[in-house]
Write an enzyme that holds these catalytic residues in place. Structure first.
Site, PDB file in Angstrom:
ATOM      1  N   GLU A 115      18.975 -29.898 -18.037  1.00 17.56           N
ATOM      2  CA  GLU A 115      19.248 -30.677 -19.255  1.00 17.56           C
ATOM      3  C   GLU A 115      18.165 -30.490 -20.310  1.00 17.56           C
ATOM      4  O   GLU A 115      18.424 -30.605 -21.507  1.00 17.56           O
ATOM      5  CB  GLU A 115      19.383 -32.168 -18.916  1.00 17.56           C
TER       6      GLU A 115
ATOM      7  N   GLU B 233      23.945 -33.636  -9.816  1.00 15.92           N
ATOM      8  CA  GLU B 233      23.878 -35.093  -9.596  1.00 15.92           C
ATOM      9  C   GLU B 233      25.096 -35.585  -8.814  1.00 15.92           C
ATOM     10  O   GLU B 233      24.982 -36.438  -7.933  1.00 15.92           O
ATOM     11  CB  GLU B 233      23.760 -35.811 -10.950  1.00 15.92           C
TER      12      GLU B 233
ATOM     13  N   ALA C 181      27.734 -31.810 -16.992  1.00 15.17           N
ATOM     14  CA  ALA C 181      28.633 -32.584 -17.850  1.00 15.17           C
ATOM     15  C   ALA C 181      29.164 -31.630 -18.909  1.00 15.17           C
ATOM     16  O   ALA C 181      28.545 -30.601 -19.197  1.00 15.17           O
ATOM     17  CB  ALA C 181      27.863 -33.713 -18.496  1.00 15.17           C
TER      18      ALA C 181
ATOM     19  N   GLY D 214      24.889 -32.604 -14.363  1.00 19.64           N
ATOM     20  CA  GLY D 214      25.774 -33.607 -13.752  1.00 19.64           C
ATOM     21  C   GLY D 214      26.429 -33.090 -12.474  1.00 19.64           C
ATOM     22  O   GLY D 214      26.790 -33.883 -11.603  1.00 19.64           O
TER      23      GLY D 214
HETATM   24  N1  DAK Z   1      29.979 -27.758 -20.483  1.00 14.07           N
HETATM   25  C1  DAK Z   1      31.008 -27.187 -21.140  1.00 14.07           C
HETATM   26  N2  DAK Z   1      31.387 -25.910 -20.958  1.00 14.07           N
HETATM   27  C2  DAK Z   1      30.713 -25.180 -20.065  1.00 14.07           C
HETATM   28  C3  DAK Z   1      29.629 -25.716 -19.332  1.00 14.07           C
HETATM   29  C4  DAK Z   1      29.271 -27.087 -19.559  1.00 14.07           C
HETATM   30  N3  DAK Z   1      28.311 -27.702 -18.884  1.00 14.07           N
HETATM   31  N4  DAK Z   1      29.143 -24.741 -18.519  1.00 14.07           N
HETATM   32  C5  DAK Z   1      29.904 -23.643 -18.731  1.00 14.07           C
HETATM   33  N5  DAK Z   1      30.846 -23.919 -19.658  1.00 14.07           N
HETATM   34  C6  DAK Z   1      31.859 -23.006 -20.193  1.00 14.07           C
HETATM   35  C7  DAK Z   1      31.236 -21.967 -21.110  1.00 14.07           C
HETATM   36  O1  DAK Z   1      31.069 -22.502 -22.408  1.00 14.07           O
HETATM   37  C8  DAK Z   1      32.276 -20.863 -21.053  1.00 14.07           C
HETATM   38  O2  DAK Z   1      33.354 -21.241 -21.869  1.00 14.07           O
HETATM   39  P1  DAK Z   1      33.986 -20.188 -22.956  1.00 14.07           P
HETATM   40  O3  DAK Z   1      32.848 -19.741 -23.780  1.00 14.07           O
HETATM   41  O4  DAK Z   1      34.554 -19.092 -22.078  1.00 14.07           O
HETATM   42  O5  DAK Z   1      35.029 -20.976 -23.686  1.00 14.07           O
HETATM   43  C9  DAK Z   1      32.766 -20.925 -19.620  1.00 14.07           C
HETATM   44  O6  DAK Z   1      32.414 -22.229 -19.135  1.00 14.07           O
HETATM   45  C10 DAK Z   1      32.082 -19.907 -18.716  1.00 14.07           C
HETATM   46  O7  DAK Z   1      30.677 -20.071 -18.857  1.00 14.07           O
HETATM   47  P2  DAK Z   1      29.692 -18.846 -19.205  1.00 14.07           P
HETATM   48  O8  DAK Z   1      30.393 -17.805 -19.982  1.00 14.07           O
HETATM   49  O9  DAK Z   1      28.451 -19.446 -19.778  1.00 14.07           O
HETATM   50  O10 DAK Z   1      29.433 -18.282 -17.734  1.00 14.07           O
HETATM   51  P3  DAK Z   1      28.152 -17.502 -17.213  1.00 14.07           P
HETATM   52  O11 DAK Z   1      28.518 -17.008 -15.853  1.00 14.07           O
HETATM   53  O12 DAK Z   1      27.669 -16.508 -18.223  1.00 14.07           O
HETATM   54  O13 DAK Z   1      26.997 -18.595 -17.087  1.00 14.07           O
HETATM   55  C11 DAK Z   1      26.093 -20.801 -16.454  1.00 14.07           C
HETATM   56  C12 DAK Z   1      27.124 -19.661 -16.135  1.00 14.07           C
HETATM   57  C13 DAK Z   1      26.391 -21.946 -15.484  1.00 14.07           C
HETATM   58  C14 DAK Z   1      24.677 -20.281 -16.178  1.00 14.07           C
HETATM   59  C15 DAK Z   1      26.246 -21.227 -17.939  1.00 14.07           C
HETATM   60  O14 DAK Z   1      27.622 -21.491 -18.198  1.00 14.07           O
HETATM   61  C16 DAK Z   1      25.451 -22.462 -18.277  1.00 14.07           C
HETATM   62  O15 DAK Z   1      24.234 -22.392 -18.455  1.00 14.07           O
HETATM   63  N6  DAK Z   1      26.146 -23.604 -18.396  1.00 14.07           N
HETATM   64  C17 DAK Z   1      25.545 -24.870 -18.818  1.00 14.07           C
HETATM   65  C18 DAK Z   1      24.706 -25.465 -17.694  1.00 14.07           C
HETATM   66  C19 DAK Z   1      24.044 -26.761 -18.125  1.00 14.07           C
HETATM   67  O16 DAK Z   1      23.257 -26.795 -19.100  1.00 14.07           O
HETATM   68  N7  DAK Z   1      24.351 -27.855 -17.441  1.00 14.07           N
HETATM   69  C20 DAK Z   1      23.854 -29.186 -17.779  1.00 14.07           C
HETATM   70  C21 DAK Z   1      24.801 -29.826 -18.759  1.00 14.07           C
HETATM   71  S1  DAK Z   1      24.156 -31.378 -19.383  1.00 14.07           S
HETATM   72  C22 DAK Z   1      25.196 -38.897 -19.169  1.00 14.07           C
HETATM   73  C23 DAK Z   1      24.588 -38.599 -17.979  1.00 14.07           C
HETATM   74  C24 DAK Z   1      24.432 -37.306 -17.588  1.00 14.07           C
HETATM   75  C25 DAK Z   1      24.859 -36.260 -18.355  1.00 14.07           C
HETATM   76  C26 DAK Z   1      25.483 -36.548 -19.512  1.00 14.07           C
HETATM   77  C27 DAK Z   1      25.653 -37.855 -19.925  1.00 14.07           C
HETATM   78  N8  DAK Z   1      25.335 -40.229 -19.556  1.00 14.07           N
HETATM   79  C28 DAK Z   1      24.657 -41.275 -18.810  1.00 14.07           C
HETATM   80  C29 DAK Z   1      26.218 -40.618 -20.582  1.00 14.07           C
HETATM   81  C30 DAK Z   1      24.672 -34.904 -17.867  1.00 14.07           C
HETATM   82  C31 DAK Z   1      24.381 -33.889 -18.670  1.00 14.07           C
HETATM   83  C32 DAK Z   1      24.548 -32.498 -18.217  1.00 14.07           C
HETATM   84  O17 DAK Z   1      24.971 -32.185 -17.129  1.00 14.07           O
END
Ligand code: DAK
Length: 260
Positions: A134, A114, A67, A111
């Site tokens: 998460e 998922e 997400a 997400g």
């Molecule tokens: N959200 C927003 N931006 C993201 C992102 C994300 N999940 N993942 C990557 N980006 C953005 C980065 O911020 C970066 O943007 P800039 O800094 O260039 O502006 C760009 O994409 C490239 O990412 P990286 O520079 O980090 O790229 P790397 O190759 O170094 O690393 C990575 C790739 C995938 C390992 C890293 O980006 C990372 O760890 N990303 C986050 C992964 C993560 O934590 N995913 C889970 C998110 S929480 C809900 C239900 C469910 C959810 C929410 C609400 N409700 C019922 C309401 C779900 C929650 C989630 O999924």
């Protein structure tokens, strides 16, 4: 079905809709625009006889990295409740009656993992990495990750992935039963489209019933599921497609299913 901000949509062959998540600047992170566009597209595709199967994919680097953390980070509890921004899209994906194949390359996290698991099956490239990280953000999976991942890969691996946030590579995902097949990255779309074309060539009525039956295996007891299967099997004999399929076999020709 054009003019999306966050999706690229093509019809590569008869009956097949190829949908690419397209937010390259954020590794296809799922924001409210993307989810509402995807939900709307599936609603239309569900009612369109020309669409028989959907292939959902991302880029080579990311199916979807979760997400959109930037969109969510400042929200309050009340806003999250009111916005409920995943629920509607998740429902539309879960209730989509035609097959959806996820073609996953690179990251499928949070997400994104998922979303892939909500599809009917996942074909992964060798570069695919699945995870529910998460917990790193101080939260938990919120669109079925704790439930679907546990059903697909079992408690030990689900607990390990969810509590440590470690990613699973494609080979492990295939061994664990999360993905149906793993192919080289440059063959991913081709393979998914071949599978989709195969499905699109079957009786659309039989496809709907087969999908419903496999889904029932997750929701019901074995006895009830087998009884449902028997009943739906019988009911398939009400369709012209059953007559055509069996006649074509006997006459040693290709069936011409009309969806009747
Ligand atoms: N959200 C927003 N931006 C993201 C992102 C994300 N999940 N993942 C990557 N980006 C953005 C980065 O911020 C970066 O943007 P800039 O800094 O260039 O502006 C760009 O994409 C490239 O990412 P990286 O520079 O980090 O790229 P790397 O190759 O170094 O690393 C990575 C790739 C995938 C390992 C890293 O980006 C990372 O760890 N990303 C986050 C992964 C993560 O934590 N995913 C889970 C998110 S929480 C809900 C239900 C469910 C959810 C929410 C609400 N409700 C019922 C309401 C779900 C929650 C989630 O999924």
């Amino acid at each position: 079905m054009t003019d999306f901000q966050t999706l690229l949509v093509e019809t590569p062959s008869d009956g097949v809709l190829l949908v690419r998540l397209n937010r390259p600047e954020a590794l296809n992170a799922l924001n409210s625009t993307l989810l509402s566009e995807l939900g709307g597209l599936l609603d239309k595709a569900g009612g369109d006889d020309a669409v028989r199967v959907v292939v959902l994919t991302g880029s080579e680097k990311a199916f979807a990295a979760g997400a959109d953390i930037k969109e969510m980070s400042d929200k309050s509890y009340a806003q999250m409740m009111k916005l409920d921004f995943f629920t509607d899209a998740a429902r539309r994906i879960e209730q989509f009656r035609k097959p959806i194949i996820a073609a996953v390359s690179g990251y499928a996290l949070g997400g994104g993992c998922e979303l892939a698991m909500m599809c009917d099956f996942i074909i992964a490239s060798e570069t695919a990495r699945f995870g529910q990280p998460e917990i790193n953000l101080g939260v938990a999976p919120g669109i079925g990750g704790t439930q679907r991942l546990t059903r697909f890969v079992g408690k030990a691996k689900a607990m390990d992935m969810i509590l440590t946030a470690r990613m699973m590579d494609a080979a492990e995902a295939e061994r664990a039963g999360l993905v149906s097949r793993v192919v080289p990255a440059d063959k991913l779309i081709e393979t998914a489209l071949e599978a989709a074309a195969k499905i699109a060539g079957h009786s659309p009525l039989a496809v709907l019933m087969n999908k419903e039956l496999v889904e029932a295996a997750y929701e019901t007891t074995l006895t009830t599921g087998v009884a449902l299967e028997r009943r739906l099997f019988h009911s398939l004999f009400a369709f012209e497609d059953q007559k055509e399929g069996m006649a074509a076999f006997v006459e040693k020709r290709k069936p011409d299913f009309k969806g009747r």
